[in-house]
Design an enzyme around this catalytic site. Structure first.
Site, PDB file in Angstrom:
ATOM      1  N   ASP A   2      28.751  29.359 -27.521  1.00 25.82           N
ATOM      2  CA  ASP A   2      28.876  29.713 -28.938  1.00 25.82           C
ATOM      3  C   ASP A   2      27.929  30.798 -29.431  1.00 25.82           C
ATOM      4  O   ASP A   2      28.069  31.281 -30.554  1.00 25.82           O
ATOM      5  CB  ASP A   2      28.727  28.465 -29.820  1.00 25.82           C
ATOM      6  CG  ASP A   2      27.458  27.675 -29.499  1.00 25.82           C
ATOM      7  OD1 ASP A   2      26.398  28.290 -29.287  1.00 25.82           O
ATOM      8  OD2 ASP A   2      27.527  26.429 -29.473  1.00 25.82           O
TER       9      ASP A   2
ATOM     10  N   ASN B 225      26.378  26.088 -23.414  1.00 23.92           N
ATOM     11  CA  ASN B 225      27.172  26.453 -24.577  1.00 23.92           C
ATOM     12  C   ASN B 225      27.642  27.904 -24.532  1.00 23.92           C
ATOM     13  O   ASN B 225      26.940  28.784 -24.030  1.00 23.92           O
ATOM     14  CB  ASN B 225      26.371  26.210 -25.861  1.00 23.92           C
ATOM     15  CG  ASN B 225      26.010  24.746 -26.028  1.00 23.92           C
ATOM     16  OD1 ASN B 225      26.646  23.873 -25.445  1.00 23.92           O
ATOM     17  ND2 ASN B 225      24.982  24.469 -26.814  1.00 23.92           N
TER      18      ASN B 225
ATOM     19  N   HIS C 227      27.641  28.859 -18.341  1.00 22.59           N
ATOM     20  CA  HIS C 227      29.100  28.920 -18.401  1.00 22.59           C
ATOM     21  C   HIS C 227      29.578  30.162 -19.145  1.00 22.59           C
ATOM     22  O   HIS C 227      30.723  30.203 -19.601  1.00 22.59           O
ATOM     23  CB  HIS C 227      29.654  27.656 -19.060  1.00 22.59           C
ATOM     24  CG  HIS C 227      29.297  26.405 -18.312  1.00 22.59           C
ATOM     25  ND1 HIS C 227      29.263  25.157 -18.904  1.00 22.59           N
ATOM     26  CD2 HIS C 227      28.944  26.208 -17.017  1.00 22.59           C
ATOM     27  CE1 HIS C 227      28.903  24.249 -18.000  1.00 22.59           C
ATOM     28  NE2 HIS C 227      28.705  24.867 -16.859  1.00 22.59           N
TER      29      HIS C 227
ATOM     30  N   PRO D 135      32.915  21.281 -32.395  1.00 20.83           N
ATOM     31  CA  PRO D 135      33.130  20.035 -31.647  1.00 20.83           C
ATOM     32  C   PRO D 135      32.635  20.167 -30.212  1.00 20.83           C
ATOM     33  O   PRO D 135      32.661  21.255 -29.635  1.00 20.83           O
ATOM     34  CB  PRO D 135      34.658  19.861 -31.692  1.00 20.83           C
ATOM     35  CG  PRO D 135      35.182  21.258 -31.824  1.00 20.83           C
ATOM     36  CD  PRO D 135      34.181  21.988 -32.680  1.00 20.83           C
ATOM     37  N   ASP D 136      32.139  19.057 -29.655  1.00 22.16           N
ATOM     38  CA  ASP D 136      31.792  19.095 -28.242  1.00 22.16           C
ATOM     39  C   ASP D 136      33.084  18.987 -27.436  1.00 22.16           C
ATOM     40  O   ASP D 136      34.178  18.970 -27.982  1.00 22.16           O
ATOM     41  CB  ASP D 136      30.780  18.001 -27.870  1.00 22.16           C
ATOM     42  CG  ASP D 136      31.323  16.593 -28.051  1.00 22.16           C
ATOM     43  OD1 ASP D 136      32.555  16.445 -28.160  1.00 22.16           O
ATOM     44  OD2 ASP D 136      30.529  15.641 -28.066  1.00 22.16           O
ATOM     45  N   PHE D 137      32.987  18.905 -26.133  1.00 20.49           N
ATOM     46  CA  PHE D 137      34.188  18.974 -25.315  1.00 20.49           C
ATOM     47  C   PHE D 137      34.817  17.610 -25.034  1.00 20.49           C
ATOM     48  O   PHE D 137      36.035  17.497 -24.982  1.00 20.49           O
ATOM     49  CB  PHE D 137      33.869  19.663 -23.975  1.00 20.49           C
ATOM     50  CG  PHE D 137      33.789  21.157 -24.104  1.00 20.49           C
ATOM     51  CD1 PHE D 137      34.868  21.954 -23.769  1.00 20.49           C
ATOM     52  CD2 PHE D 137      32.645  21.760 -24.584  1.00 20.49           C
ATOM     53  CE1 PHE D 137      34.808  23.340 -23.902  1.00 20.49           C
ATOM     54  CE2 PHE D 137      32.568  23.132 -24.721  1.00 20.49           C
ATOM     55  CZ  PHE D 137      33.649  23.923 -24.381  1.00 20.49           C
ATOM     56  N   ARG D 138      33.998  16.589 -24.863  1.00 25.83           N
ATOM     57  CA  ARG D 138      34.543  15.357 -24.284  1.00 25.83           C
ATOM     58  C   ARG D 138      34.509  14.117 -25.171  1.00 25.83           C
ATOM     59  O   ARG D 138      34.935  13.069 -24.745  1.00 25.83           O
ATOM     60  CB  ARG D 138      33.796  15.063 -22.962  1.00 25.83           C
ATOM     61  CG  ARG D 138      34.121  16.083 -21.889  1.00 25.83           C
ATOM     62  CD  ARG D 138      33.317  15.879 -20.630  1.00 25.83           C
ATOM     63  NE  ARG D 138      33.762  16.788 -19.583  1.00 25.83           N
ATOM     64  CZ  ARG D 138      33.419  18.069 -19.497  1.00 25.83           C
ATOM     65  NH1 ARG D 138      32.611  18.577 -20.396  1.00 25.83           N
ATOM     66  NH2 ARG D 138      33.876  18.829 -18.523  1.00 25.83           N
TER      67      ARG D 138
END
Length: 388
Positions: A129, A127, A146, A53-56
């Site tokens: 991941d 990302n 990040h 899933p993305d964050f927002r």
């Protein structure tokens, strides 16, 4: 540099570098050999088709799904102060996101393809991941703005922590402690309250050297990453592959907007460059080993194609489940008929064999394991409350 207009370029304004401001124009530019230093800037959108899933995104985004962890607020899971007090929510989340559970998408394989062709200058990503690494992109070609799960260490003395022990800790959702100072250990993911990696700042000006910039699957809302596209020289084409227009992309004469599903647009670009077959082969190699051994490699699909296949698969599974339930009911009815015949004997046995279960006093509906309204409960448990 660093600031640019948010006003979209007028369609009447011709491009300066590209032959046309569209997919073909980008493909022709690449095939001409003028794009040899391509900078990729990516976000969560390139990993959503992998199942991450993305964050927002409302309701489906990562932050929306964190409500079950009873945090003071969703972002607290990535807050270094909160982590020091309670590291368990992060390790619960880390267990779900840890590399090895998800397969790279065709977009990740496209980035690797650019590297194989010696076209990739650098991949800047938001990302964490590591799917670009799993697709084959080397460590020195990636700038993880990040951080990521690729490394880990103590938050106090910064001593590195062994990969195998970290894997065990995340698998068991058990926060590990430093072997030197007993401080908490976490992956090298940038939390709120922490500085960005030194590698990001050291390479932040690299987009100035690019001869093509491709921005994929990012909202460009988080600084300083969001400012990276503005460092690309004015005459250098910038391509946005995203569901919607973001940032200042589209404000320059050589900005090209390819709006839509990331994987689908990447496939179109690869096809226009004559690389589609090569891209799909690279992506097939990312399949889990057991899938390769069984020869079940799936054709590369867009998000829409994948969803359609899932619907067809679910339909088949529902049909199979209902057939099995029906067969079970028939078998049960026959067994009860035999049992009734053995116990009742005489006329009852004759009635059962001649006229069927209805005349034996045992109705077909009564012998069924489920009522008509309950047929789907074993497939869709959530229907039970709606049907009762």
């Amino acid at each position: 540099m660093g600031q640019e207009s948010s006003t979209m370029v007028d369609e009447s304004v011709p491009p300066q570098t590209l032959k046309s401001r569209d997919l073909k124009g980008v493909a022709d530019y690449i095939k001409s050999g003028k794009a040899k230093k391509i900078v990729i800037m990516s976000g969560a959108g390139i990993s959503t088709s992998a199942g991450i899933p993305d964050f927002r995104s409302p309701e489906t985004g990562l932050y929306a799904n964190l409500a079950r962890l009873n945090l003071p607020h969703a972002e607290a899971v990535f807050d270094i102060s909160f982590f020091r007090q309670n590291p368990f929510p992060f390790y619960t989340l880390a267990n779900e996101l840890y590399p090895g559970k998800y397969r790279p998408t065709i977009t990740h394989s496209f980035i690797y393809l650019l590297h194989k062709k010696s076209f990739l200058l650098k991949h800047f990503t938001q990302n964490i991941d590591c799917l670009d690494r799993e697709a084959g992109v080397p460590d020195d070609m990636i700038i993880e703005a990040h951080g990521s799960f690729a490394k880990q260490g103590c938050i106090d003395c910064q001593a590195p922590y062994p990969d195998d022990l970290m894997h065990q800790a995340i698998e068991h959702k058990d926060p590990p402690h430093c072997q030197k100072c007993d401080g908490l250990v976490k992956p090298a993911i940038v939390f709120f309250g922490e500085a960005l990696p030194a590698a990001f700042h050291a390479n932040r000006d690299l987009p100035r050297q690019a001869d093509l910039c491709i921005v994929i699957g990012t909202s460009l809302t988080v600084q300083p990453f969001a400012s990276l596209p503005s460092f690309v020289p004015e005459e250098v084409p910038r391509v946005l592959i995203n569901l919607e227009q973001v940032g200042g992309l589209g404000s320059r004469p050589d900005d090209v907007l390819l709006l839509g599903d990331c994987d689908g647009q990447v496939k179109k670009l690869a096809e226009a460059c004559g690389w589609l077959e090569e891209l799909e082969e690279l992506w097939r190699k990312t399949a889990p080993r057991e899938v390769k051994e069984l020869g079940k490699e799936k054709k590369v699909q867009t998000k829409e194609e994948s969803m359609e296949e899932e619907i067809e698969k679910l339909t088949r599974e529902v049909g199979t489940s209902l057939n099995l339930a029906k067969e079970h009911d028939v078998a049960t009815r026959k067994e009860l008929e035999k049992e009734a015949g053995r116990h009742l004997g005489g006329e009852t046995e004759k009635a059962v064999s001649t006229d069927g279960p209805a005349q034996s006093g045992i109705s077909e509906k009564g012998l069924s394991m489920k009522s008509e309204d309950d047929d789907l409960e074993h497939v869709f448990p959530h229907l039970k409350s709606n049907l009762s």
